[in-house]
Design a protein around this motif. Sequence first.
Motif, PDB file in Angstrom:
ATOM      1  N   ALA A 243       0.805  -1.217   0.000  1.00  0.00           N
ATOM      2  CA  ALA A 243       0.000   0.000   0.000  1.00  0.00           C
ATOM      3  C   ALA A 243       0.839   1.270   0.000  1.00  0.00           C
ATOM      4  O   ALA A 243       0.312   2.371  -0.202  1.00  0.00           O
ATOM      5  N   SER A 244       2.133   1.140   0.221  1.00  0.00           N
ATOM      6  CA  SER A 244       3.028   2.304   0.243  1.00  0.00           C
ATOM      7  C   SER A 244       3.774   2.494  -1.064  1.00  0.00           C
ATOM      8  O   SER A 244       4.489   3.483  -1.234  1.00  0.00           O
TER       9      SER A 244
ATOM     10  N   VAL B  80      -7.047   6.085  -7.803  1.00  0.00           N
ATOM     11  CA  VAL B  80      -8.377   6.331  -7.262  1.00  0.00           C
ATOM     12  C   VAL B  80      -8.374   5.818  -5.832  1.00  0.00           C
ATOM     13  O   VAL B  80      -8.147   4.636  -5.595  1.00  0.00           O
ATOM     14  N   THR B  81      -8.596   6.718  -4.868  1.00  0.00           N
ATOM     15  CA  THR B  81      -8.439   6.346  -3.475  1.00  0.00           C
ATOM     16  C   THR B  81      -9.758   6.271  -2.726  1.00  0.00           C
ATOM     17  O   THR B  81     -10.696   7.022  -2.992  1.00  0.00           O
TER      18      THR B  81
ATOM     19  N   GLY C 120      -1.166  12.146   3.671  1.00  0.00           N
ATOM     20  CA  GLY C 120       0.259  11.964   3.895  1.00  0.00           C
ATOM     21  C   GLY C 120       0.782  10.575   3.597  1.00  0.00           C
ATOM     22  O   GLY C 120       1.975  10.302   3.802  1.00  0.00           O
ATOM     23  N   LYS C 121      -0.053   9.696   3.087  1.00  0.00           N
ATOM     24  CA  LYS C 121       0.384   8.326   2.786  1.00  0.00           C
ATOM     25  C   LYS C 121       1.527   8.332   1.763  1.00  0.00           C
ATOM     26  O   LYS C 121       1.516   9.117   0.799  1.00  0.00           O
ATOM     27  N   PRO C 122       2.514   7.439   1.924  1.00  0.00           N
ATOM     28  CA  PRO C 122       3.624   7.371   0.964  1.00  0.00           C
ATOM     29  C   PRO C 122       3.167   7.157  -0.475  1.00  0.00           C
ATOM     30  O   PRO C 122       3.792   7.650  -1.413  1.00  0.00           O
ATOM     31  N   LEU C 123       2.067   6.430  -0.660  1.00  0.00           N
ATOM     32  CA  LEU C 123       1.564   6.189  -2.015  1.00  0.00           C
ATOM     33  C   LEU C 123       1.268   7.494  -2.729  1.00  0.00           C
ATOM     34  O   LEU C 123       1.569   7.656  -3.920  1.00  0.00           O
ATOM     35  N   PHE C 124       0.694   8.458  -2.007  1.00  0.00           N
ATOM     36  CA  PHE C 124       0.318   9.726  -2.640  1.00  0.00           C
ATOM     37  C   PHE C 124       1.548  10.604  -2.891  1.00  0.00           C
ATOM     38  O   PHE C 124       1.591  11.347  -3.868  1.00  0.00           O
TER      39      PHE C 124
ATOM     40  N   TRP D 166      -6.613  14.081  10.515  1.00  0.00           N
ATOM     41  CA  TRP D 166      -6.585  13.704   9.094  1.00  0.00           C
ATOM     42  C   TRP D 166      -6.238  14.904   8.224  1.00  0.00           C
ATOM     43  O   TRP D 166      -5.390  14.813   7.330  1.00  0.00           O
ATOM     44  N   HIS D 167      -6.867  16.038   8.485  1.00  0.00           N
ATOM     45  CA  HIS D 167      -6.686  17.216   7.628  1.00  0.00           C
ATOM     46  C   HIS D 167      -5.462  18.043   7.999  1.00  0.00           C
ATOM     47  O   HIS D 167      -4.942  18.775   7.151  1.00  0.00           O
TER      48      HIS D 167
END
Length: 488
Positions: free
Chosen positions: A80-81, A91-92, A99-103, A213-214
């Motif tokens: 997932a990273s 598409v999430t 802040g996820k590494p994927l993004f 989250w924000h």
Amino acid sequence: MGSGQVTAPVASQSPEPYRFRGRRITVAGLGVSGVPAARALHGLGAHVTVVNDGDDERARAQAAELERLGITVRLGEQAASTLPEGTELVVTAPGWKPGKPLFAAAAQAGVPVWGDVELAWRLRGPDAPPWLAVTGTNGKTTTVRMLASILEAAGLRTAAVGNIGVSLLDAVLGDEHYDVLAVELSSYQLHWSSSLRAHSAAVLNLAPDHLDWHGSMEAYAADKGRVYEGNRVACVYNADATGKPSTEDLVREADVEEGCRAVGFTLGTPGPSQLGVVDGILVDRAFVEDRHRNAQELAEVADVDPPAPHNIANALAAAALARAYGVPAAAVRDGLRAFTPDAHRIAHVADVDGVSWVDDSKATNTHAAQASLAAYESIVWIAGGLAKGATFDELVASAAKRLRAVVLIGADRALIREALARHAPEVPVVDLDRTDTGAMLQAVQEARRLARPGDTVLLAPACASMDMFANYNRRGEAFARAVRELGA
């Protein structure tokens, strides 16, 4: 702003069509939004890879189902990273934090990221129904369901969709034809939506929530404000709201279509371009001829169930969106009369020995609890749970004069107890030092001992439930069971 037009550059209603066939698309997350998104994209001819940070039994079952269709699924934190090679679009699921590494990897590669709402918007056909959109910290689900009831009373084919009821992808891609959609949108969903352009939209209220989250209140408010971008007919805002930014501030900052109007709702007497309350009547001074002199009666306060102040505000917001769509006044009245509130939202459970027992387990934050407490004059308050970083001084100070007594449960009850000591030191407090599910029965028994005829015992925890219960529904059910045992 309360009386006039919002004029800004015209916003396009239809983004450039995206060609999905043959594209390599990564779907981030399984669950209620990820699985339908992966299926839809696969059906459109995309090469779909799903990544999911969980690798439990449920995730593996969902993965097996998708893999049978020919969709690649990768489970686990490492998968997932990592951005799959060749990805052209991500598409999430809405809950994935920015802040996820994927993004970060997607941004570095210049790959766009959409949410499920953005995908649904892009997949609409040429005859797609317009969207009437609702967001806010509290009251979204109730308002959207009220709106759908009003639209149905007007004879329109509609559904409550989005963060409620029918999924947006199902509504967009299904065989059912709708005239208009009542759409609930969370701040998470709006964060990942860039081209959404609603017919009209409402932000009900703003209070600190999901700040982990924000990242900040400003970022949270900005994501809520995205719902106004490109509105065609009306931006509906809360004229009674205080604090900065207000919902009206978000309207001022929005780029909308030429002629789109700012329409306020208030629990007081409305001014021009507002809906409000006069002598127990919900009235419209926005969608009438000569709104400076005229008003249209819509319904009575008694038509709203329950007629608590915050729920009347929800009804006014729903009415404003319906009126923006052209719904007649009689349909507003009929729709509100037909509306049945969801469980655990300021729901009357029983009257026992002259005491009213009310379940508002859905009040999972301080803003919702404050609205609930404001609806009653003399209260034995059952509160506590997981605070999610909240503070309780403002809530307790505002409710202090209404409190007969307080019964505290849950992991973070000490935070509420300390606020009570500062702002309501004379109010009796029972602190139940337990977080097992059986604590609710003891809380109800203590509340019965403290209550007097004419009081309301109110479960409005101001906290999340997961320290003791699977969700707020289970918490409310435990409360209702315990109350019914009292009257048995």
